[in-house]
Design an enzyme around this catalytic site. Structure first.
Site, short mmCIF file in Angstrom:
data_model
loop_
_atom_site.label_atom_id
_atom_site.label_comp_id
_atom_site.label_asym_id
_atom_site.label_seq_id
_atom_site.Cartn_x
_atom_site.Cartn_y
_atom_site.Cartn_z
N GLN A 47 0.81 -1.21 0.00
CA GLN A 47 0.00 0.00 0.00
C GLN A 47 0.85 1.27 0.00
O GLN A 47 0.63 2.18 -0.79
CB GLN A 47 -0.91 0.01 1.23
CG GLN A 47 -1.93 -1.10 1.26
CD GLN A 47 -2.67 -1.16 2.59
OE1 GLN A 47 -2.29 -0.52 3.55
NE2 GLN A 47 -3.72 -1.95 2.63
N GLU A 119 7.31 7.65 6.24
CA GLU A 119 6.96 6.46 7.01
C GLU A 119 8.00 6.23 8.09
O GLU A 119 9.00 6.94 8.19
CB GLU A 119 6.84 5.25 6.06
CG GLU A 119 5.72 5.41 5.04
CD GLU A 119 5.56 4.20 4.14
OE1 GLU A 119 6.44 3.31 4.17
OE2 GLU A 119 4.56 4.13 3.42
N HIS A 241 4.45 -6.73 10.53
CA HIS A 241 3.90 -5.39 10.33
C HIS A 241 3.09 -5.03 11.57
O HIS A 241 2.23 -5.79 12.01
CB HIS A 241 3.01 -5.34 9.08
CG HIS A 241 2.75 -3.94 8.62
ND1 HIS A 241 1.93 -3.08 9.31
CD2 HIS A 241 3.24 -3.24 7.57
CE1 HIS A 241 1.90 -1.92 8.69
NE2 HIS A 241 2.69 -1.99 7.63
N ARG A 289 9.60 -0.40 12.37
CA ARG A 289 8.56 -1.41 12.57
C ARG A 289 8.86 -2.38 13.70
O ARG A 289 7.95 -2.82 14.40
CB ARG A 289 8.33 -2.18 11.27
CG ARG A 289 7.68 -1.35 10.20
CD ARG A 289 7.51 -2.12 8.91
NE ARG A 289 6.81 -1.29 7.92
CZ ARG A 289 6.54 -1.69 6.68
NH1 ARG A 289 6.93 -2.89 6.29
NH2 ARG A 289 5.91 -0.89 5.85
N HIS A 350 4.90 -10.29 8.03
CA HIS A 350 4.76 -9.43 6.85
C HIS A 350 5.90 -9.56 5.85
O HIS A 350 5.65 -9.59 4.64
CB HIS A 350 4.66 -7.97 7.31
CG HIS A 350 4.51 -6.98 6.21
ND1 HIS A 350 3.45 -7.01 5.32
CD2 HIS A 350 5.28 -5.92 5.84
CE1 HIS A 350 3.56 -6.02 4.46
NE2 HIS A 350 4.67 -5.35 4.74
N ARG A 385 13.92 -4.34 8.04
CA ARG A 385 13.68 -3.58 6.81
C ARG A 385 13.01 -2.25 7.12
O ARG A 385 12.00 -2.20 7.82
CB ARG A 385 12.80 -4.38 5.86
CG ARG A 385 12.42 -3.61 4.59
CD ARG A 385 11.56 -4.45 3.69
NE ARG A 385 10.23 -4.67 4.22
CZ ARG A 385 9.18 -3.89 3.98
NH1 ARG A 385 9.32 -2.80 3.26
NH2 ARG A 385 8.00 -4.19 4.49
#
Length: 548
Positions: A47, A119, A241, A289, A350, A385
């Site tokens: 997304q 982000e 995630h 994350r 994820h 990541r």
């Protein structure tokens, strides 16, 4: 049964595989294999967007620094610089083939024509996107371009069984010569010869009970490469995630709420409305994350609650509908209106940060075999990541691998078909489908319970025992069955990857990035990759020693 050939066989049809096909097709024949429909891969469900330095206020050095920080000391600096440097050109290439990225309204800010979002882990706005459905836009453009190209053959509903390898030539070097495929619709086996083979099969998040990934993410490429004699590394770093929509009645596949929601001001809240991320990290809701997922996991266990909440109502209904139309519509479909209420969220498996060891050209330990995208361990992601670096990696390494393949292809002879194995097994369900389904669920539950966000040695050893039994049964069924059951093939691959994940986790006696263990809560003084070497790999004949 048939034997066929192509110049380059690409196994996987996500961003990495299709981008590689388009880069190669002007100069050679390309065959792309996918085990479901062409659209059914993880790329389509991405997304947020793609990170690249496209703003004058940003810099390649800042992108590099942010990625290194998120990777918790384990990134390969050379791989990070290589990827960040090639990012802007990758976005330009996607625009050329028709990806309609969201543009700035009015005059472009700081020289960028694109609307950029921010982000977790990023110090600047550098995530280019197509509303909140970037993966779909990229997937559609790549698919349409590949379908239109006369030199690209697309094989949908074909499963790769194993790679075909040979030993010989300079210093007894091992090489990949093709792959065995199952044609699921015709129910026949095929032998495909190729002068180069590329694995672009994505990750292995389906090894966990709850995941944001589609059903095809069963680690097939990693398992096949391991069986063929390639090293794997850092598979313990499975990214969860932090914000997937929580619905008590949902199945194992959960809907992801993009990190861009937090990038645009969304806040994580406890059921009483208390914001809690500032207590875990100075970056609060924009922390990487791994930190956010552990914080949510901590609060859920501390309070005994099934979820936390993500609230962006303060940005207003028009802003939410404009910036997140897909997420808004998906939530409405299940009775949740994010313009009026906070969304219940939980972490879910994820992204696979480790994978098949490669160099910057995508080369593996097996000559003529490449691995790109989530299947590969390039050194870019380290122990965690950073958001929106994944599609970037697919695009950058697809180009890098294509350049290397094209350089080598004229020097690779096309041998006769007589030295390739003939297909032998018919395809049909085995009589033990109930055993396969049971072991599938037991494997994924064991990984979820014992190899999740927070681990300890006892849990990992328990997982190792469970996985060993399941893998042993799968291998025995595989060896003794006169037929090939597609479900058994996936279970065999998933059990192989699960075993490798647990082995990597047990070798890491520290907490770093996505691997957090209660028995060793602090990082070790030196950051080292956890590399597993298969018994049939004759080191040092690895990627950097290919005969050119």
């Amino acid at each position: 049964m048939s034997i066929r050939s192509t110049d380059v066989l690409i196994i996987g049809s996500g961003a990495a595989g299709l981008a590689l096909a388009l880069r190669l097709a002007p100069w050679c024949t390309v065959t792309v294999v996918c085990k479901a429909d062409l659209d059914e891969g993880s790329t389509r469900y991405a997304q947020g967007g793609i990170s690249a330095v496209l703003d004058a206020a940003d810099s390649i050095e800042a992108h590099i620094d942010d990625t290194l920080i998120a990777g918790a000391g384990l990134c390969d600096p050379e791989a990070v610089r290589f990827t960040a440097t090639h990012g802007p050109a990758a976005i330009g290439w996607l625009s050329e083939i028709g990806v309609a990225f969201t543009r700035q309204s009015g005059e472009p800010a700081a020289g960028s024509p694109y609307h950029l979002t921010r982000e977790g882990g990023h110090s600047h706005r550098r995530v280019v996107h197509a509303a909140d459905a970037t993966g779909k836009a990229v997937s559609d453009a790549l698919r349409d371009a590949c379908r239109a190209h006369p030199r690209i053959e697309l094989l949908e509903r074909h499963m790769a069984v194993d790679l075909i390898t040979r030993t010989g030539g300079q210093r007894g070097a091992r090489s990949c010569r093709g792959a065995q495929l199952l044609d699921l619709d015709a129910a026949v086996m095929q032998t495909w010869h190729a002068r180069s083979v590329a694995l672009a099969t994505g990750g292995a998040s389906r090894v966990y009970l709850y995941t944001s990934n589609p059903e095809v993410a069963t680690g097939d490429g990693i398992a096949m490469a391991w069986r063929a004699g390639c090293r794997v590394a850092n598979l313990e770093f499975m990214q969860f995630h932090p914000t997937c929509l929580y619905l008590p009645a949902q199945g194992s596949r959960v809907f992801l709420i993009s990190e861009a929601v937090r990038g645009e001001g969304g806040r994580l809240l406890l059921p009483d409305g208390t914001a809690f991320m500032a207590g875990f990290d100075a970056r609060a809701d924009l922390a990487p994350r791994d930190i956010v997922a552990r914080a949510i996991d901590h609060e859920m266990k501390r309070l005994g609650i099934p979820c936390v909440y993500l609230d962006i109502r303060h940005r207003g209904a028009e802003f939410i509908r404009t910036h997140f139309p897909t997420i808004h519509a998906q939530c409405l479909a299940v009775g949740l209106d994010m313009t009026e209420q906070p969304l219940p969220v939980v972490p879910a498996a994820h992204y696979t940060c480790g994978g098949v060891v490669t160099d910057l050209r995508g080369r593996t330990d097996l000559q003529n075999l490449y691995a790109i995208g989530e299947t590969a361990h390039t050194g870019l992601h380290g122990a965690n990541r950073m958001a929106s670096n994944s599609l970037l990696e697919c695009l950058v390494f697809a180009e890098s691998a294509a350049n290397d393949i094209l350089d080598r292809l004229p020097h690779l002879p096309r041998p006769g078909d007589s030295d390739l194995p003939s297909p032998s097994h018919p395809i049909r369900e085995t009589g033990e489908s109930i055993t396969i389904r049971h072991n599938w669920m037991e494997l994924r539950r064991a990984m979820w319970d014992y190899v999740g966000i927070v681990r300890n040695t006892e849990r990992l050893q328990r997982a190792q025992r469970h996985v060993a039994v399941i893998r042993g049964e799968a291998e025995a069924q595989w060896a003794n069955s006169p037929t090939i059951d597609p479900d058994l093939l996936e279970l065999r691959n998933l059990a192989t990857v699960a075993e490798l994940i647990v082995r990597c986790a047990l070798t890491r006696t520290e907490s770093r990035g996505l691997h957090y263990t209660l028995d060793h809560p602090h990082p070790a003084p030196e950051a080292l990759d956890s590399v597993l070497v298969p018994p049939n790999l004759p080191l040092p004949l690895h990627a950097m020693h290919w005969a050119d």
